[in-house]
Design an enzyme around this catalytic site. Structure first.
Site, PDB file in Angstrom:
ATOM      1  CG  PHE A 124      -1.937   1.039   1.258  1.00 26.68           C
ATOM      2  CD1 PHE A 124      -2.987   1.014   0.363  1.00 26.68           C
ATOM      3  CD2 PHE A 124      -1.873   2.068   2.180  1.00 26.68           C
ATOM      4  CE1 PHE A 124      -3.963   1.998   0.380  1.00 26.68           C
ATOM      5  CE2 PHE A 124      -2.839   3.057   2.204  1.00 26.68           C
ATOM      6  CZ  PHE A 124      -3.889   3.028   1.302  1.00 26.68           C
ATOM      7  CG  ASP A 193      -1.342  -2.066   7.012  1.00 33.63           C
ATOM      8  OD1 ASP A 193      -2.493  -2.322   7.438  1.00 33.63           O
ATOM      9  OD2 ASP A 193      -1.045  -0.980   6.483  1.00 33.63           O
ATOM     10  CE1 TYR A 218     -10.097   4.063   5.951  1.00 35.33           C
ATOM     11  CE2 TYR A 218      -9.097   5.076   7.881  1.00 35.33           C
ATOM     12  CZ  TYR A 218      -9.024   4.686   6.557  1.00 35.33           C
ATOM     13  OH  TYR A 218      -7.868   4.915   5.857  1.00 35.33           O
ATOM     14  CE  LYS A 219      -8.765   0.850   4.363  1.00 28.48           C
ATOM     15  NZ  LYS A 219      -7.314   0.711   4.271  1.00 28.48           N
ATOM     16  NE  ARG A 362     -10.403  -1.677  -3.084  1.00 30.00           N
ATOM     17  CZ  ARG A 362      -9.706  -1.042  -2.144  1.00 30.00           C
ATOM     18  NH1 ARG A 362      -8.571  -1.561  -1.712  1.00 30.00           N
ATOM     19  NH2 ARG A 362     -10.128   0.102  -1.651  1.00 30.00           N
TER      20      ARG A 362
END
Ligand SMILES: *Cc1c(COP(=O)(O)O)cnc(C)c1O
Length: 403
Positions: A124, A193, A218-219, A362
């Site tokens: 990422f 991560d 927040y995911k 995605r």
């Protein structure tokens, strides 16, 4: 594969009840919970109470009387079973990028004399920027290798290894136990991560020998936009690390207002400053949505949803990443040169996923609230957008700030 097939699956889904814990707009097919989790029904009241009743009426007394100061600990206790760790190994604070910097910098400081940090190709971007900046700041060498070569690449000179457990694009799930074992053998520290794993797959941080990790609130954890992140430090390592920045709330006795810094014992030393109480309350409500739900069931449903979606899409578009679902997390990327415009056309039809550079659409599957019906609707809409070339419309081609 029909809508009736999908509904039949939903009727026998053992996690179907959990969708009621969320407030999802009628008619929306939301497959972006891997970017921003849906709103739990309990969140608004939770935040409202905190703001109006606690802050509004009791002001500063809230730190003691409403236990705001211990909220990070209580939220950590809710997170613990979701990631397979103990509550006193978790701290909820900051953003993922900041947590990564804190752990990575503490890890390399604990491995003085070793000159290298290892990371993985395609990681990422924020993680790559953080590790690049840290390596430059400390004059360390940053080496980037393919995931398949990582375990072998860890050597006597490696201070730390950092990678994402589930890749944000390909969905590849790294072999956590094997990489941790290789790091330990070489005397290096691995920092994981978990942004695309926590809340989506059955993590066992203890089981897999994990020592250091960070992740996103927040995911899949449904903490709301910009929710605090979390960090994990295995018990045996906590007192050996000296995290920076050493802020007052990580002090052994913050309200002594001492001249010199003395780190708290345990995970508390990783706190830098005052916790974000309103955001923590929202994250607490997000984590409460997992109550009574086994992560093994979440992972099993994630794989079943992905399988159902891919079967419904058929061979219309190539899949990015492995086809073996056991090697994946809970999202998929489909490849098309017009991926951005196609996703915009899907969003106009009420099917929400996202676009990732350079050519990926995605779709994230969040087992607590995604239905098989959603998978079918998304695949059906995709087929129509492609058949009718809806993506040729100019209005679908303006690149937005957040994709
Ligand atoms: C979403 C995500 C982040 C988010 O970082 P923030 O600093 O919290 O914005 C970090 N790492 C990965 C792998 C992610 O997917």
């Amino acid at each position: 594969m029909t809508l009736d097939d999908a509904r039949a699956r939903d009727r026998v889904d053992p996690l179907a009840f959990a969708r009621d814990r969320f407030s999802i707009p009628e008619g929306l097919t939301y497959l972006d919970g891997n970017s921003l989790g849906a709103l739990p029904r309990a969140t608004a009241e939770r935040v409202d109470t905190l703001v109006l009743d606690q802050w509004g009426k009791d002001l500063i007394a809230g730190w003691n009387d409403h236990g705001w100061i211990d909220l990070p600990k209580r939220v950590a206790a809710r997170l613990a079973p979701i990631v397979g760790a103990n509550a006193d190994e978790l701290l909820v604070a900051d953003s993922t990028s900041v947590c990564l910097f804190k752990l990575l910098s503490a890890a390399v400081a604990a491995r003085q004399g070793r000159s290298e940090i290892l990371t993985v190709e395609g990681n990422f971007p924020s993680d790559r920027y953080v590790v690049r900046g840290l390596a430059d700041m400390l004059g360390l060498n940053l080496r980037t290798v393919a995931l398949a070569d990582l375990a072998e690449a860890i050597g006597k000179n490696t201070a730390a290894v950092t990678l994402t457990h589930v890749d944000y694009r390909s969905g590849v799930r790294a072999d956590m136990a094997a990489i941790n074992a290789a790091a330990r053998t070489a005397g290096a520290l691995a920092v994981w991560d978990l942004s695309h794993s926590a809340g989506a797959v059955a993590l066992g941080l203890h089981r897999d020998g994990c020592e250091l990790a960070v992740g996103c609130g927040y995911k899949y954890l449904n903490g709301g936009p910009g929710a605090p992140a979390f960090l994990y430090v295995a018990s045996h390592l906590q007192d050996a690390l000296h995290p920076q920045p050493q802020g007052w709330l990580g002090h052994a006795d913050p309200f002594a207002f001492a001249d010199h810094y003395r780190p708290a014992d345990g995970i508390a030393r990783f706190i830098t400053g005052t916790p974000s109480v309103i955001a923590l309350a929202a994250l607490d409500a997000g984590l409460a949505a997992f109550e009574g739900i086994a992560m093994a069931d979440v992972e099993a449903k994630a794989q079943a949803l992905v399988r159902f979606f891919l079967d419904a899409v058929g061979d219309a578009l190539p899949l990015h990443g492995p086809t073996d679902l056991g090697e994946r997390g809970s999202h998929v990327c489909l490849v098309h040169d017009e991926a951005y415009a196609i996703m915009q056309a899907l969003i106009a039809r009420g099917v929400v996923g996202d676009f990732r550079q350079p050519n990926l659409m995605r779709f994230g599957f969040t087992p607590l609230y995604t239905r098989y019906e959603d998978c079918w609707r998304a695949a059906d809409a995709l087929r129509q957008v492609l058949d009718k070339r809806e993506y040729d419309e100019p209005r679908f081609r303006d690149l937005k700030a957040v994709t």
